[in-house]
Design a protein around this motif. Structure first.
Motif, PDB file in Angstrom:
ATOM      1  N   PRO A 124      27.085  33.768  11.116  1.00 41.44           N
ATOM      2  CA  PRO A 124      26.839  33.463  12.719  1.00 41.44           C
ATOM      3  C   PRO A 124      26.139  34.540  13.479  1.00 41.44           C
ATOM      4  O   PRO A 124      26.524  35.614  13.692  1.00 41.44           O
ATOM      5  CB  PRO A 124      28.091  32.974  13.304  1.00 41.44           C
ATOM      6  N   PHE A 142      22.653  29.020  11.556  1.00 39.71           N
ATOM      7  CA  PHE A 142      23.453  30.086  11.923  1.00 39.71           C
ATOM      8  C   PHE A 142      23.444  30.662  13.271  1.00 39.71           C
ATOM      9  O   PHE A 142      23.937  31.572  13.510  1.00 39.71           O
ATOM     10  CB  PHE A 142      23.075  31.347  10.754  1.00 39.71           C
ATOM     11  N   ARG A 332      30.700  30.037  10.783  1.00 37.64           N
ATOM     12  CA  ARG A 332      29.657  29.203  11.320  1.00 37.64           C
ATOM     13  C   ARG A 332      30.305  27.718  11.313  1.00 37.64           C
ATOM     14  O   ARG A 332      29.747  26.918  12.776  1.00 37.64           O
ATOM     15  CB  ARG A 332      28.386  29.185  10.344  1.00 37.64           C
ATOM     16  N   GLU A 336      30.073  25.300  14.952  1.00 40.71           N
ATOM     17  CA  GLU A 336      29.374  24.397  15.283  1.00 40.71           C
ATOM     18  C   GLU A 336      30.054  23.186  15.423  1.00 40.71           C
ATOM     19  O   GLU A 336      29.557  22.119  16.248  1.00 40.71           O
ATOM     20  CB  GLU A 336      28.606  24.081  13.964  1.00 40.71           C
ATOM     21  N   HIS A 354      22.478  23.455  19.061  1.00 41.79           N
ATOM     22  CA  HIS A 354      23.108  24.962  19.093  1.00 41.79           C
ATOM     23  C   HIS A 354      22.934  25.519  20.299  1.00 41.79           C
ATOM     24  O   HIS A 354      22.895  26.852  20.252  1.00 41.79           O
ATOM     25  CB  HIS A 354      22.601  25.408  17.973  1.00 41.79           C
TER      26      HIS A 354
END
Length: 377
Positions: A124, A142, A332, A336, A354
């Motif tokens: 990430p 990521f 990650r 998310e 994101h």
């Protein structure tokens, strides 16, 4: 004895006609409960904004006592205003430092070079400065953007200009830095979407441009200056404070020191930031503690600094959900699909989005000289 046996086996293999045996590179054993975080900042060099306020904010997070089994091991890296060094340090963070997560609090280079590197890194990467939503691009799985997008900032700016009847006459000005170009393009696109023709911008890189801004300030209702604000101090200080009802709009990349250094002219400027840092909108003990501690050490925090504080909080929260599963892929996934209430905003990501900043928390701020802090206009 085991080492000697291994060496003998390799020697015997070399003396035979069998295919060469390739030994895998040893992988260091992960320390239980440790999350390695590399933070890439502009701590030196000419590029603005400086990463020092972000580092100061993260140091406050690190200094707080915690009872969690998880510990963030944070390494700060100065990329010194260099795109090439940022890419080099990103690679070093993954390969040499075995980072589980990376925070980038510096301007990112245009193009796909960085995003391709993030895709290869597969850990990430949290960005504290405004960028377009990375979810659909290379490396987007990521990459997590904690600041509002340039388009979101442009919408808020257009709303403020129209709502205060400051749209005309208006002057647009800025240098030709990547950040300034992105901000200007976003505002022009937003005005076009509303069937409003933006005035031709003044390039502050051209001779005589500063005088054009000063002349325009005598008649304009608003001056919008794109790009990090630190380099515009002399220009803004040359504008008379009695300049009618002029309002000077600064970038999201504005540090509180940029404003206080304007002295009397600080009454002219406004800039986008989070309402969650203002009295009346502080609702959690973490917000109160951060604001008080940062003020005690450094003065009022900027939204950028507070976002860096939240970046560590996001990683910590994702790690604490499953303390035995701290690899980049699982961190990650938890970033998310989760939500996190930080000091700046409530961050919420999805596989398709994101950018985590809550739009309602973004507004334009002014400086309250009496209380020495940002305030509502």
């Amino acid at each position: 004895m085991r080492v000697l046996t291994l060496l003998l086996a390799v020697a015997l293999a070399a003396c035979t006609n069998n295919p060469q045996v390739t030994l895998p590179t040893p992988v260091p054993t992960r320390e239980p409960g440790i999350v390695n975080v590399s933070v890439l900042l502009d701590l030196s060099g000419p590029r603005s904004p400086s990463g020092q306020p972000q580092r100061d904010a993260m140091q406050i997070w690190m200094d707080q006592p915690r009872t969690s089994l998880i510990k963030l091991r944070v390494r700060f890296v100065d990329v010194a205003g260099s795109d090439a060094k940022l890419l080099l340090e990103l690679r070093r963070a993954v390969i040499d430092d075995r980072a589980d997560a990376i925070i980038i609090g510096a301007a990112t280079p245009p193009g796909d070079t960085l995003t391709q590197a993030i895709q290869v890194a597969s850990v990430p990467v949290l960005l504290t400065l405004p960028v377009a939503d990375p979810a659909s691009g290379i490396g987007g799985r990521f990459t997590f953007a904690l600041a509002p997008t340039p388009a979101a900032i442009a919408r808020t700016l257009a709303d403020d200009l129209i709502g205060r009847d400051l749209l005309a006459p208006m002057l647009l000005a800025g240098d030709e830095s990547a950040a300034a170009v992105v901000e200007r393009s976003a505002l022009v696109a937003e005005l076009q979407r509303r069937s409003i023709v933006a005035p031709s911008p003044v390039s502050l890189a051209m001779p005589g441009s500063a005088q054009r801004v000063r002349d325009a300030a005598a008649v304009a209702k608003s001056v919008v200056i794109f790009g990090a604000s630190a380099s515009y101090g002399d220009l803004i200080r040359s504008i008379p404070t009695n300049a009618t009802a002029l309002r000077v709009y600064l970038s999201y990349l504005t540090e509180t020191a940029d404003v206080t250094n304007l002295r009397e002219q600080s009454t002219l400027v406004t800039w986008p930031g989070s309402r969650s840092l203002l009295p009346g909108f502080v609702t959690t003990q973490d917000q109160r503690a951060f604001l008080q501690e940062f003020r005690n050490r450094h003065g009022a925090p900027s939204t950028l600094a507070a976002t860096a504080y939240d970046a560590l909080g996001l990683i910590d929260a994702a790690a604490r959900q499953a303390p035995t599963e701290l690899d980049g892929a699982r961190l990650r996934l938890r970033l998310e699909t989760g939500a996190f209430l930080g000091v700046v905003t409530r961050y919420s990501f999805t596989p398709q989005r994101h950018t985590g900043f809550t739009a309602d928390d973004l507004l334009y701020l002014r400086w309250d000289a009496q209380r020495d802090r940002p305030a509502l206009p």
